[in-house]
Motif scaffolding. Sequence first.
Motif, PDB file in Angstrom:
ATOM      1  N   SER A 110      17.830  81.346 -53.817  1.00 38.86           N
ATOM      2  CA  SER A 110      18.673  80.144 -53.808  1.00 38.86           C
ATOM      3  C   SER A 110      17.972  78.922 -54.393  1.00 38.86           C
ATOM      4  N   ALA A 111      17.212  79.122 -55.450  1.00 39.33           N
ATOM      5  CA  ALA A 111      16.508  77.997 -56.082  1.00 39.33           C
ATOM      6  C   ALA A 111      17.500  77.141 -56.861  1.00 39.33           C
ATOM      7  N   TYR A 112      17.278  75.818 -56.837  1.00 41.37           N
ATOM      8  CA  TYR A 112      18.118  74.909 -57.599  1.00 41.37           C
ATOM      9  C   TYR A 112      17.370  73.619 -57.888  1.00 41.37           C
ATOM     10  N   VAL A 113      17.833  72.903 -58.892  1.00 44.71           N
ATOM     11  CA  VAL A 113      17.221  71.658 -59.338  1.00 44.71           C
ATOM     12  C   VAL A 113      17.852  70.491 -58.581  1.00 44.71           C
ATOM     13  N   ILE A 114      17.003  69.535 -58.172  1.00 48.57           N
ATOM     14  CA  ILE A 114      17.505  68.331 -57.499  1.00 48.57           C
ATOM     15  C   ILE A 114      16.901  67.088 -58.143  1.00 48.57           C
ATOM     16  N   ASP A 115      17.533  65.960 -57.884  1.00 51.85           N
ATOM     17  CA  ASP A 115      16.991  64.666 -58.294  1.00 51.85           C
ATOM     18  C   ASP A 115      16.025  64.187 -57.217  1.00 51.85           C
ATOM     19  N   ALA A 116      14.966  63.517 -57.659  1.00 50.17           N
ATOM     20  CA  ALA A 116      13.980  62.968 -56.732  1.00 50.17           C
ATOM     21  C   ALA A 116      13.302  61.770 -57.380  1.00 50.17           C
ATOM     22  N   THR A 117      12.597  61.017 -56.563  1.00 47.37           N
ATOM     23  CA  THR A 117      11.793  59.911 -57.076  1.00 47.37           C
ATOM     24  C   THR A 117      10.349  60.135 -56.652  1.00 47.37           C
ATOM     25  N   HIS A 118       9.444  59.506 -57.372  1.00 43.43           N
ATOM     26  CA  HIS A 118       8.025  59.590 -57.052  1.00 43.43           C
ATOM     27  C   HIS A 118       7.471  58.178 -57.068  1.00 43.43           C
ATOM     28  N   ASP A 119       6.886  57.748 -55.950  1.00 41.82           N
ATOM     29  CA  ASP A 119       6.393  56.372 -55.856  1.00 41.82           C
ATOM     30  C   ASP A 119       4.896  56.257 -56.124  1.00 41.82           C
TER      31      ASP A 119
ATOM     32  N   ILE B 270      20.298  63.028 -49.149  1.00 38.27           N
ATOM     33  CA  ILE B 270      19.920  63.159 -47.739  1.00 38.27           C
ATOM     34  C   ILE B 270      19.738  64.620 -47.337  1.00 38.27           C
ATOM     35  N   LYS B 271      20.580  65.498 -47.835  1.00 41.09           N
ATOM     36  CA  LYS B 271      20.472  66.925 -47.500  1.00 41.09           C
ATOM     37  C   LYS B 271      19.095  67.455 -47.872  1.00 41.09           C
ATOM     38  N   ASP B 272      18.619  67.106 -49.048  1.00 42.76           N
ATOM     39  CA  ASP B 272      17.328  67.600 -49.502  1.00 42.76           C
ATOM     40  C   ASP B 272      16.161  66.884 -48.829  1.00 42.76           C
ATOM     41  N   ARG B 273      16.369  65.646 -48.380  1.00 44.82           N
ATOM     42  CA  ARG B 273      15.322  64.968 -47.603  1.00 44.82           C
ATOM     43  C   ARG B 273      15.147  65.661 -46.256  1.00 44.82           C
ATOM     44  N   VAL B 274      16.247  66.073 -45.631  1.00 42.56           N
ATOM     45  CA  VAL B 274      16.165  66.809 -44.371  1.00 42.56           C
ATOM     46  C   VAL B 274      15.498  68.160 -44.614  1.00 42.56           C
ATOM     47  N   ARG B 275      15.840  68.828 -45.718  1.00 46.55           N
ATOM     48  CA  ARG B 275      15.193  70.100 -46.045  1.00 46.55           C
ATOM     49  C   ARG B 275      13.690  69.902 -46.238  1.00 46.55           C
ATOM     50  N   ALA B 276      13.309  68.782 -46.841  1.00 46.63           N
ATOM     51  CA  ALA B 276      11.901  68.520 -47.145  1.00 46.63           C
ATOM     52  C   ALA B 276      11.086  68.173 -45.912  1.00 46.63           C
ATOM     53  N   LEU B 277      11.672  67.423 -44.988  1.00 49.04           N
ATOM     54  CA  LEU B 277      10.889  66.875 -43.890  1.00 49.04           C
ATOM     55  C   LEU B 277      11.175  67.490 -42.530  1.00 49.04           C
ATOM     56  N   GLY B 278      12.265  68.244 -42.410  1.00 55.09           N
ATOM     57  CA  GLY B 278      12.553  68.905 -41.151  1.00 55.09           C
ATOM     58  C   GLY B 278      13.630  68.198 -40.353  1.00 55.09           C
TER      59      GLY B 278
ATOM     60  N   ASP C 237       3.385  62.121 -37.284  1.00 45.68           N
ATOM     61  CA  ASP C 237       3.569  60.962 -38.152  1.00 45.68           C
ATOM     62  C   ASP C 237       4.786  60.169 -37.696  1.00 45.68           C
ATOM     63  N   PRO C 238       4.592  58.968 -37.100  1.00 47.56           N
ATOM     64  CA  PRO C 238       5.729  58.188 -36.622  1.00 47.56           C
ATOM     65  C   PRO C 238       6.625  57.697 -37.760  1.00 47.56           C
ATOM     66  N   GLN C 239       6.116  57.705 -38.993  1.00 44.80           N
ATOM     67  CA  GLN C 239       6.916  57.262 -40.144  1.00 44.80           C
ATOM     68  C   GLN C 239       7.770  58.390 -40.731  1.00 44.80           C
ATOM     69  N   ALA C 240       7.612  59.619 -40.231  1.00 44.25           N
ATOM     70  CA  ALA C 240       8.339  60.761 -40.788  1.00 44.25           C
ATOM     71  C   ALA C 240       9.843  60.573 -40.721  1.00 44.25           C
ATOM     72  N   ALA C 241      10.352  60.079 -39.604  1.00 45.07           N
ATOM     73  CA  ALA C 241      11.799  59.882 -39.465  1.00 45.07           C
ATOM     74  C   ALA C 241      12.305  58.856 -40.461  1.00 45.07           C
ATOM     75  N   ALA C 242      11.533  57.838 -40.727  1.00 45.48           N
ATOM     76  CA  ALA C 242      11.951  56.787 -41.674  1.00 45.48           C
ATOM     77  C   ALA C 242      12.064  57.318 -43.098  1.00 45.48           C
ATOM     78  N   GLN C 243      11.349  58.378 -43.421  1.00 44.75           N
ATOM     79  CA  GLN C 243      11.393  58.953 -44.753  1.00 44.75           C
ATOM     80  C   GLN C 243      12.687  59.719 -45.003  1.00 44.75           C
ATOM     81  N   ILE C 244      13.354  60.133 -43.941  1.00 42.44           N
ATOM     82  CA  ILE C 244      14.576  60.939 -44.091  1.00 42.44           C
ATOM     83  C   ILE C 244      15.755  60.080 -44.495  1.00 42.44           C
ATOM     84  N   VAL C 245      15.943  58.940 -43.855  1.00 42.73           N
ATOM     85  CA  VAL C 245      17.113  58.105 -44.152  1.00 42.73           C
ATOM     86  C   VAL C 245      16.926  57.226 -45.344  1.00 42.73           C
TER      87      VAL C 245
END
Length: 98
Positions: free
Chosen positions: A51-60, A69-77, A90-98
Amino acid sequence: MKILTGNDLFSGDVTWWTGHDWSRHVDHAVPLGDDAAAIVAREEAAQRVVSAYVIDATHDGTSVRPAHIKDRVRALGPTVRLDLSLHPDDPQAAAQIV
């Protein structure tokens, strides 16, 4: 940027294409060129990923953030049980999802 995600065939873990292999950590993902379809075909045929697929992302400069958001949840749990995430201390982990 575009990155490639899928699921490990044996464990079901979410994985990210690193340019030569798959990683459970989205920050290891690399931008794709024009060969995404070839990578997907080769990796699925080798039964390393499904089920591989291409997604959009940013790199800071330090981390990769999926655009949707779907892929952020997949990435971070899970968003409701941070102790089950890839970064439970990591207390900042939740902030990375939204």
